[in-house]
Design a protein around this motif. Structure first.
Motif, PDB file in Angstrom:
ATOM      1  N   TYR A  31      27.954 -96.027  22.337  1.00  0.00           N
ATOM      2  CA  TYR A  31      29.109 -95.665  23.156  1.00  0.00           C
ATOM      3  C   TYR A  31      30.397 -96.152  22.506  1.00  0.00           C
ATOM      4  CZ  TYR A  31      32.346 -95.587  27.097  1.00  0.00           C
ATOM      5  OH  TYR A  31      33.433 -95.365  27.903  1.00  0.00           O
ATOM      6  N   GLU A  32      31.276 -95.219  22.177  1.00  0.00           N
ATOM      7  CA  GLU A  32      32.559 -95.529  21.533  1.00  0.00           C
ATOM      8  C   GLU A  32      32.372 -96.224  20.186  1.00  0.00           C
ATOM      9  OE1 GLU A  32      35.169 -94.329  22.875  1.00  0.00           O
ATOM     10  OE2 GLU A  32      34.679 -94.026  24.979  1.00  0.00           O
TER      11      GLU A  32
ATOM     12  N   ALA B 212      27.733 -91.256  22.555  1.00  0.00           N
ATOM     13  CA  ALA B 212      28.385 -91.048  23.846  1.00  0.00           C
ATOM     14  C   ALA B 212      29.879 -91.355  23.787  1.00  0.00           C
ATOM     15  CB  ALA B 212      27.729 -91.920  24.918  1.00  0.00           C
ATOM     16  N   GLY B 213      30.633 -90.694  24.668  1.00  0.00           N
ATOM     17  CA  GLY B 213      32.059 -90.924  24.746  1.00  0.00           C
ATOM     18  C   GLY B 213      32.766 -90.493  23.476  1.00  0.00           C
ATOM     19  N   GLU B 214      33.699 -91.329  23.024  1.00  0.00           N
ATOM     20  CA  GLU B 214      34.477 -91.013  21.827  1.00  0.00           C
ATOM     21  C   GLU B 214      33.849 -91.621  20.569  1.00  0.00           C
ATOM     22  OE1 GLU B 214      37.059 -88.924  21.702  1.00  0.00           O
ATOM     23  OE2 GLU B 214      36.679 -88.558  23.830  1.00  0.00           O
ATOM     24  N   SER B 215      32.536 -91.645  20.513  1.00  0.00           N
ATOM     25  CA  SER B 215      31.867 -92.100  19.295  1.00  0.00           C
ATOM     26  C   SER B 215      32.144 -91.127  18.160  1.00  0.00           C
ATOM     27  CB  SER B 215      30.357 -92.211  19.520  1.00  0.00           C
ATOM     28  OG  SER B 215      30.033 -93.318  20.328  1.00  0.00           O
TER      29      SER B 215
ATOM     30  N   SER C 222      29.191 -86.685  26.814  1.00  0.00           N
ATOM     31  CA  SER C 222      30.640 -86.794  26.988  1.00  0.00           C
ATOM     32  C   SER C 222      31.055 -88.166  27.490  1.00  0.00           C
ATOM     33  CB  SER C 222      31.136 -85.715  27.958  1.00  0.00           C
ATOM     34  OG  SER C 222      30.527 -85.882  29.236  1.00  0.00           O
ATOM     35  N   SER C 223      30.151 -88.888  28.128  1.00  0.00           N
ATOM     36  CA  SER C 223      30.487 -90.190  28.702  1.00  0.00           C
ATOM     37  C   SER C 223      29.258 -91.079  28.716  1.00  0.00           C
ATOM     38  CB  SER C 223      31.008 -90.025  30.130  1.00  0.00           C
ATOM     39  OG  SER C 223      29.975 -89.529  30.973  1.00  0.00           O
ATOM     40  N   LEU C 224      29.487 -92.379  28.907  1.00  0.00           N
ATOM     41  CA  LEU C 224      28.367 -93.308  29.058  1.00  0.00           C
ATOM     42  C   LEU C 224      27.613 -93.015  30.345  1.00  0.00           C
ATOM     43  CD1 LEU C 224      26.732 -95.722  28.154  1.00  0.00           C
ATOM     44  CD2 LEU C 224      28.474 -97.218  29.179  1.00  0.00           C
TER      45      LEU C 224
ATOM     46  N   ASP D 182      31.546-100.464  32.319  1.00  0.00           N
ATOM     47  CA  ASP D 182      30.470 -99.951  31.454  1.00  0.00           C
ATOM     48  C   ASP D 182      29.160-100.668  31.779  1.00  0.00           C
ATOM     49  OD1 ASP D 182      32.326 -98.361  30.092  1.00  0.00           O
ATOM     50  OD2 ASP D 182      32.653 -99.875  28.529  1.00  0.00           O
TER      51      ASP D 182
END
Length: 269
Positions: A123-124, A149-152, A177-179, A231
């Protein structure tokens, strides 16, 4: 194999392939670059249906015959190119004689999570070397799925692909798109969601409590920031890897490797 040698670094075909170092072009074309003999060999061996073109220089390197054979067996186009053309295509300064263009793919998150016993969720995570190393460790530990996940970072970034040394082609890799989406899919599939976090309970305590023996999805956060309180609230429990010496911390890839292997040991014990 095309017997003619591609010599013009400015040709449209070369420029189109070289553009894949950029994320927007990878998305537009639905393609990505795979550099180096090891990664290209694994691509051809495990996911031959993805291969569009293999660009290789003429040479007598030990890998040459095997890659030629795998490309032929898989029906991939094999193009001989000059070192100048290969350098124009590759993201690395000193490419190792072969670059492939492959079709990217999308793995349905819910379907890939179903039946899994070990999932790694990044995540990220932004550093391509870290992302590739975690994916490689997940592959080695027998994970069933890796999720970005997310902005990874993009899993098809050339540096990520290269740092996985072929593991990208060994197991399902999905994007969330998200955790919340990634953790929810894992939980819906019956996995416990564990967050790797320095504020969590000691790994030994979690192991002794039996937290690692069942199906587990590990969440690994951003290299610099880790995971926020919100989170961590998405996980069933937070677990920290104890440090017994004087080291200030462990980097993401090292910590993830230990936690994934600890879980693999517990699941097999």
């Amino acid at each position: 194999m095309n017997e003619a040698i591609l010599e013009n670094p400015q040709s449209a075909r070369v420029r189109r392939a070289a553009a894949l170092v950029r994320k927007k072009d990878r998305r537009q074309q639905g393609r990505f670059l795979v550099e180096g003999p090891q990664a290209v060999r694994e691509l051809l061996a495990y996911r031959p249906e993805l291969v569009e073109t293999v660009f290789a220089t003429m040479g007598t390197e030990p890998w040459q015959h095997e890659i030629d054979r795998l490309a032929s067996d898989g029906g991939a186009a094999l193009e001989r190119v000059t070192p100048q053309v290969l350098a124009a295509i590759a993201e690395t300064v000193h490419p190792q004689g072969v670059v492939a263009v492959a079709r990217s793919w999308e793995t349905p998150l819910a379907a890939a999570s179903a039946g899994a016993r070990l999932i790694a969720i990044m995540y990220e995570v932004r550093d391509p070397g870290n992302a590739g190393a975690v994916l490689r460790a997940a592959d080695a530990a027998g994970a069933d799925l890796v999720v970005f996940a997310g902005e990874s970072i993009d899993p098809f970034h050339p540096k990520v692909v290269r740092s996985t040394t072929g593991s990208l082609f060994h197991l399902p890799v999905a994007v969330a798109s998200s955790l919340a989406e990634a953790a929810g899919a894992a939980r819906d599939a019956g996995l416990a969601v564990l967050a790797a976090d320095v504020r969590g309970e000691d790994l030994l305590a979690a192991r002794n409590a039996g937290a690692l023996g069942g199906p587990v999805a590990w969440v690994f956060g951003n290299e610099a920031r880790g995971l926020t309180e919100s989170d961590r609230a998405l996980a069933d429990r937070s677990v920290r890897l104890p440090i017994y010496g004087a080291a200030e911390s462990l980097n993401l890839a090292t910590a993830a490797s230990v936690l994934l292997y600890e879980t693999a040991f517990a699941q097999r014990g």
